[in-house]
Write an enzyme that holds these catalytic residues in place. Structure first.
Site, PDB file in Angstrom:
ATOM      1  N   HIS A 157      38.657  60.830 -20.518  1.00  0.00           N
ATOM      2  CA  HIS A 157      39.944  61.012 -20.720  1.00  0.00           C
ATOM      3  C   HIS A 157      40.678  60.836 -18.994  1.00  0.00           C
ATOM      4  CE1 HIS A 157      39.816  64.033 -24.274  1.00  0.00           C
ATOM      5  NE2 HIS A 157      39.694  62.731 -24.479  1.00  0.00           N
ATOM      6  N   ILE A 183      38.973  65.944 -16.653  1.00  0.00           N
ATOM      7  CA  ILE A 183      39.513  64.901 -15.575  1.00  0.00           C
ATOM      8  C   ILE A 183      39.335  65.422 -14.179  1.00  0.00           C
ATOM      9  CG2 ILE A 183      41.392  64.205 -17.204  1.00  0.00           C
ATOM     10  CD1 ILE A 183      43.227  66.033 -15.472  1.00  0.00           C
TER      11      ILE A 183
HETATM   12  P1  NAD Z   1      39.338  73.204 -24.932  1.00  0.00           P
HETATM   13  O1  NAD Z   1      40.223  74.200 -23.649  1.00  0.00           O
HETATM   14  O2  NAD Z   1      39.893  72.809 -25.892  1.00  0.00           O
HETATM   15  O3  NAD Z   1      37.964  73.860 -25.139  1.00  0.00           O
HETATM   16  C1  NAD Z   1      36.997  74.454 -24.399  1.00  0.00           C
HETATM   17  C2  NAD Z   1      36.048  75.471 -24.907  1.00  0.00           C
HETATM   18  O4  NAD Z   1      35.212  75.808 -23.957  1.00  0.00           O
HETATM   19  C3  NAD Z   1      36.656  76.449 -25.405  1.00  0.00           C
HETATM   20  O5  NAD Z   1      36.276  76.631 -26.641  1.00  0.00           O
HETATM   21  C4  NAD Z   1      36.179  77.945 -24.699  1.00  0.00           C
HETATM   22  O6  NAD Z   1      35.852  78.981 -25.522  1.00  0.00           O
HETATM   23  C5  NAD Z   1      34.831  77.138 -24.230  1.00  0.00           C
HETATM   24  N1  NAD Z   1      34.546  77.826 -22.835  1.00  0.00           N
HETATM   25  C6  NAD Z   1      35.389  78.246 -21.646  1.00  0.00           C
HETATM   26  N2  NAD Z   1      34.673  78.598 -20.715  1.00  0.00           N
HETATM   27  C7  NAD Z   1      33.405  78.382 -21.186  1.00  0.00           C
HETATM   28  C8  NAD Z   1      32.089  79.051 -20.434  1.00  0.00           C
HETATM   29  N3  NAD Z   1      32.126  79.566 -19.481  1.00  0.00           N
HETATM   30  N4  NAD Z   1      30.893  79.005 -21.343  1.00  0.00           N
HETATM   31  C9  NAD Z   1      31.162  78.477 -22.497  1.00  0.00           C
HETATM   32  N5  NAD Z   1      32.222  78.115 -23.061  1.00  0.00           N
HETATM   33  C10 NAD Z   1      33.330  78.185 -22.398  1.00  0.00           C
HETATM   34  O7  NAD Z   1      38.593  71.783 -23.900  1.00  0.00           O
HETATM   35  P2  NAD Z   1      38.257  70.569 -24.413  1.00  0.00           P
HETATM   36  O8  NAD Z   1      37.478  70.704 -25.787  1.00  0.00           O
HETATM   37  O9  NAD Z   1      37.634  69.831 -23.465  1.00  0.00           O
HETATM   38  O10 NAD Z   1      39.496  69.859 -24.976  1.00  0.00           O
HETATM   39  C11 NAD Z   1      39.707  68.539 -24.349  1.00  0.00           C
HETATM   40  C12 NAD Z   1      40.919  68.540 -23.383  1.00  0.00           C
HETATM   41  O11 NAD Z   1      41.051  69.427 -22.389  1.00  0.00           O
HETATM   42  C13 NAD Z   1      40.702  67.184 -22.826  1.00  0.00           C
HETATM   43  O12 NAD Z   1      41.836  66.541 -22.963  1.00  0.00           O
HETATM   44  C14 NAD Z   1      40.823  67.293 -21.129  1.00  0.00           C
HETATM   45  O13 NAD Z   1      41.134  66.397 -20.505  1.00  0.00           O
HETATM   46  C15 NAD Z   1      41.393  68.754 -21.255  1.00  0.00           C
HETATM   47  N6  NAD Z   1      41.169  69.799 -20.010  1.00  0.00           N
HETATM   48  C16 NAD Z   1      40.401  69.309 -18.819  1.00  0.00           C
HETATM   49  C17 NAD Z   1      40.063  70.193 -17.842  1.00  0.00           C
HETATM   50  C18 NAD Z   1      39.389  69.890 -16.791  1.00  0.00           C
HETATM   51  O14 NAD Z   1      39.289  68.703 -16.480  1.00  0.00           O
HETATM   52  N7  NAD Z   1      38.673  70.884 -16.394  1.00  0.00           N
HETATM   53  C19 NAD Z   1      40.655  71.558 -18.315  1.00  0.00           C
HETATM   54  C20 NAD Z   1      41.735  71.777 -19.121  1.00  0.00           C
HETATM   55  C21 NAD Z   1      41.830  70.775 -20.175  1.00  0.00           C
END
Ligand code: NAD
Length: 243
Positions: free
Chosen positions: A118, A102
């Site tokens: 999302h 998001i």
């Molecule tokens: P998640 O947190 O479930 O998974 C993130 C994955 O990325 C993890 O498995 C982790 O090991 C991996 N990861 C983290 N940093 C990394 C890197 N530098 N290199 C490689 N892998 C890395 O997130 P998701 O699967 O996107 O879950 C979806 C939900 O999380 C959505 O609803 C989303 O809106 C929300 N979300 C969004 C944000 C954002 O907008 N940046 C942040 C947190 C959560």
């Protein structure tokens, strides 16, 4: 160079699914890593449901602003992954980015075909009169309300706004667009997602069922959908994409 990175650099039509892992390099925590947002408070998931917003909107907003730290997100900059995808587009490749994030960073990086499945942190809408508001208004008060006059010279609407993010229990956006895009692509690649959130986590199986598409994932850790990918790279996305 890893085979998957070569494929990404060489493919013409690519459907990319990104998750919170593409943005951690910019300082935004993900949800499910060891230091992710879900580990910080076990009630955080409940506070992000549509049921919680509908029943307790005044309590919802402070939790929502804290969980996503939305003031901080607005200052974050695109990472190696966002800029890499924009670069591919600049080189003439057809890159369709479906993101669960998001944070708006793909758009900030300049990518043009971005589908925010999302929603986005920087908009909110009045559930009653449907007036839309931007980030400045959302941040002005702890609980943002609609300031639209009901009629000229009359009192304001005053309803508590609903954020433009898809809360748990709500319909994800652009799912059909993602299915159609996969059908038209020669490569489907997932970057930085635990693939725990439905229905988006069904897309890898869908791509797997197509005979004419290559599939790959780059993520720090294995996911339970890994069996649907031909190429799996476990490690830092930025590190792989800079290689
Ligand atoms: P998640 O947190 O479930 O998974 C993130 C994955 O990325 C993890 O498995 C982790 O090991 C991996 N990861 C983290 N940093 C990394 C890197 N530098 N290199 C490689 N892998 C890395 O997130 P998701 O699967 O996107 O879950 C979806 C939900 O999380 C959505 O609803 C989303 O809106 C929300 N979300 C969004 C944000 C954002 O907008 N940046 C942040 C947190 C959560």
């Amino acid at each position: 160079m890893e085979e998957l990175i070569r494929k990404i650099k060489e493919s013409h039509t690519i459907t990319v699914l990104t998750g919170a892992g593409v943005s951690t390099e910019s300082g935004i925590p993900d949800f499910r890593s060891a230091n992710g947002v879900w580990q910080q408070n076990d009630k955080n998931q409940i506070h992000m449901t549509s049921g919680y917003f509908n029943s307790r909107p005044k309590l919802f907003w402070p939790h929502y602003k804290e969980i996503f730290d939305i003031e901080e997100i607005s200052n974050c900059q695109p990472t190696t992954a966002h800029l890499f995808l924009k670069q591919l587009e600049d080189e003439g490749r057809d890159i369709r980015i479906f993101t669960q994030n998001i944070d708006g960073l793909h758009t900030k990086a300049g990518s043009s075909k971005v589908f925010e499945m999302h929603g986005s942190f920087n908009k909110a809408t009045c559930p009653k009169c449907k007036t839309q508001y931007g980030l400045e208004h959302i941040l002005k008060e702890p609980i943002p309300r609609c300031t639209q006059a009901k009629k000229k010279g009359q009192s304001i609407c005053g309803f508590i706004l609903k954020p433009d993010t898809v809360l748990f229990g709500e319909r994800v956006r652009h799912y059909e667009d993602a299915v159609n895009s996969i059908n038209q692509s020669s490569l489907f690649v997932v970057l930085g997602s635990s693939l725990e959130v439905r229905p988006v986590n069904q897309l890898p199986e869908l791509a797997h069922q197509q005979s004419n598409i290559h599939t790959g994932i780059i993520n720090n850790e294995p996911t339970r959908m890994d069996r649907f990918f031909k190429d799996i790279l476990n490690g830092d996305i930025g590190g792989y994409l800079r290689s």
